[in-house]
Design a protein around this motif. Structure first.
Motif, PDB file in Angstrom:
ATOM      1  N   ILE A 225      37.573  44.565  46.776  1.00 24.10           N
ATOM      2  CA  ILE A 225      36.775  44.929  45.608  1.00 24.10           C
ATOM      3  C   ILE A 225      35.520  44.071  45.575  1.00 24.10           C
ATOM      4  CG2 ILE A 225      38.742  45.708  44.233  1.00 24.10           C
ATOM      5  CD1 ILE A 225      38.718  42.991  42.848  1.00 24.10           C
ATOM      6  N   ALA A 226      34.497  44.553  44.873  1.00 25.96           N
ATOM      7  CA  ALA A 226      33.229  43.822  44.774  1.00 25.96           C
ATOM      8  C   ALA A 226      33.290  42.832  43.617  1.00 25.96           C
ATOM      9  CB  ALA A 226      32.080  44.800  44.591  1.00 25.96           C
ATOM     10  N   LEU A 227      34.149  41.830  43.753  1.00 23.45           N
ATOM     11  CA  LEU A 227      34.429  40.916  42.648  1.00 23.45           C
ATOM     12  C   LEU A 227      33.195  40.119  42.229  1.00 23.45           C
ATOM     13  CD1 LEU A 227      36.599  39.831  40.765  1.00 23.45           C
ATOM     14  CD2 LEU A 227      37.160  38.119  42.494  1.00 23.45           C
ATOM     15  N   ALA A 228      32.456  39.566  43.182  1.00 22.43           N
ATOM     16  CA  ALA A 228      31.299  38.730  42.841  1.00 22.43           C
ATOM     17  C   ALA A 228      30.200  39.545  42.182  1.00 22.43           C
ATOM     18  CB  ALA A 228      30.763  38.041  44.094  1.00 22.43           C
ATOM     19  N   ASP A 229      29.910  40.717  42.718  1.00 24.51           N
ATOM     20  CA  ASP A 229      28.833  41.535  42.163  1.00 24.51           C
ATOM     21  C   ASP A 229      29.160  42.016  40.752  1.00 24.51           C
ATOM     22  OD1 ASP A 229      26.829  41.631  44.229  1.00 24.51           O
ATOM     23  OD2 ASP A 229      28.239  42.801  45.419  1.00 24.51           O
ATOM     24  N   VAL A 230      30.377  42.507  40.557  1.00 25.21           N
ATOM     25  CA  VAL A 230      30.752  43.022  39.242  1.00 25.21           C
ATOM     26  C   VAL A 230      30.822  41.895  38.211  1.00 25.21           C
ATOM     27  CG1 VAL A 230      32.595  44.123  37.916  1.00 25.21           C
ATOM     28  CG2 VAL A 230      31.939  45.045  40.149  1.00 25.21           C
ATOM     29  N   SER A 231      31.381  40.735  38.605  1.00 25.99           N
ATOM     30  CA  SER A 231      31.454  39.623  37.664  1.00 25.99           C
ATOM     31  C   SER A 231      30.063  39.111  37.321  1.00 25.99           C
ATOM     32  CB  SER A 231      32.320  38.490  38.228  1.00 25.99           C
ATOM     33  OG  SER A 231      31.740  37.926  39.387  1.00 25.99           O
ATOM     34  N   ALA A 232      29.136  39.125  38.285  1.00 19.31           N
ATOM     35  CA  ALA A 232      27.762  38.714  38.004  1.00 19.31           C
ATOM     36  C   ALA A 232      27.104  39.687  37.030  1.00 19.31           C
ATOM     37  CB  ALA A 232      26.955  38.637  39.297  1.00 19.31           C
ATOM     38  N   GLY A 233      27.345  40.975  37.216  1.00 19.51           N
ATOM     39  CA  GLY A 233      26.804  41.958  36.283  1.00 19.51           C
ATOM     40  C   GLY A 233      27.332  41.769  34.880  1.00 19.51           C
ATOM     41  N   LEU A 234      28.633  41.470  34.773  1.00 14.84           N
ATOM     42  CA  LEU A 234      29.230  41.225  33.455  1.00 14.84           C
ATOM     43  C   LEU A 234      28.655  39.972  32.813  1.00 14.84           C
ATOM     44  CD1 LEU A 234      32.973  42.068  34.236  1.00 14.84           C
ATOM     45  CD2 LEU A 234      31.489  43.283  32.620  1.00 14.84           C
ATOM     46  N   HIS A 235      28.482  38.895  33.612  1.00 14.00           N
ATOM     47  CA  HIS A 235      27.910  37.661  33.076  1.00 14.00           C
ATOM     48  C   HIS A 235      26.463  37.868  32.637  1.00 14.00           C
ATOM     49  CE1 HIS A 235      31.437  35.589  34.710  1.00 14.00           C
ATOM     50  NE2 HIS A 235      31.060  34.531  34.022  1.00 14.00           N
ATOM     51  N   ALA A 236      25.698  38.640  33.405  1.00 17.09           N
ATOM     52  CA  ALA A 236      24.311  38.907  33.030  1.00 17.09           C
ATOM     53  C   ALA A 236      24.248  39.712  31.740  1.00 17.09           C
ATOM     54  CB  ALA A 236      23.607  39.655  34.152  1.00 17.09           C
TER      55      ALA A 236
END
Length: 223
Positions: free
Chosen positions: A170-181
């Motif tokens: 899964i794209a864990l880093a990208d999705v979590s970065a989007g959520l944090h942003a």
């Protein structure tokens, strides 16, 4: 990419966002903002967001992946190497409440200064940074989710002990970065000013790995 919701009834219907990003992390944040009613303008190069060619390709030759991430947005084509196009994008940035940059840069290459709002009016001034952040020894490197997952130890934790690390499914880093942003922009919007809020794939992934600060505080060791 027409909105499928009633903007006038949405909580962010008065917010304008300029999105400068591609593939997943920044567009995912933009999708969340658009879902909440924000007027999101996506800047694309003349070649288009690379995700337009990612599977699955639907019967009308559109990428389902791209549609999932960019529904509800407006799209503007601009070549930032062209002075006229750059002036156009800068004008859009001045009208935006929040702009976010997630543009992969080559080492040593500086991106254009586009941050807004310039009017001084209160609003969420969120800036979504590069994969490894805007400062530090790696600031001039382009960032990818899989690199952030490797730095944060997520890939090292995956797979068999006697085998090489296995990339996540899964794209864990990208999705979590989007959520944090997304969270950073909403937090900034409650401050009454327009502060700069940064989120990166690397820091966002590290925040989901409690063993990192635990080990560092316990003995200065980072696995």
């Amino acid at each position: 990419m027409e909105a499928q919701h009633q903007q006038s009834e949405a909580p962010l219907s008065e917010v304008r966002v300029l999105e400068m990003g591609q593939i997943l992390a920044a567009p995912y944040c933009g999708r969340l903002l658009a879902d909440a009613g924000a007027d999101v303008v996506k800047i694309e190069s003349p070649h288009g967001d690379p995700s337009r060619g990612l599977p699955a390709i639907l019967s009308d030759e559109h990428s389902g992946y791209f549609m999932w991430l960019n529904v509800g947005k407006k799209s503007v084509v601009a070549d930032l190497r062209n002075d006229d196009d750059l002036a156009l994008v800068r004008g859009l940035a001045l009208k935006a409440d929040a702009d976010r940059e997630h543009v992969a840069r080559n080492p040593g290459q500086e991106g254009p200064e586009l941050r807004g709002p310039a009017s001084g009016q209160p609003g969420p001034g969120g800036v979504f940074g590069l994969g490894v952040g805007a400062t530090g020894v790696y600031a001039d490197r382009a960032g990818q989710g899989i690199v952030a997952e490797g730095w944060a130890g997520a890939i090292d934790m995956n797979g068999a002990p006697d085998q090489p690390p296995v990339p996540l499914g899964i794209a864990l880093a990208d999705v979590s970065a989007g959520l944090h942003a997304y969270s950073a922009i909403l937090t900034a919007s409650t401050s009454g000013t327009a502060p700069t809020a940064r989120a990166t794939t690397s820091t966002s992934r590290c925040s989901m790995h409690p063993a990192l600060p635990r080990d560092h505080l316990a003995g200065g060791r980072v696995r």
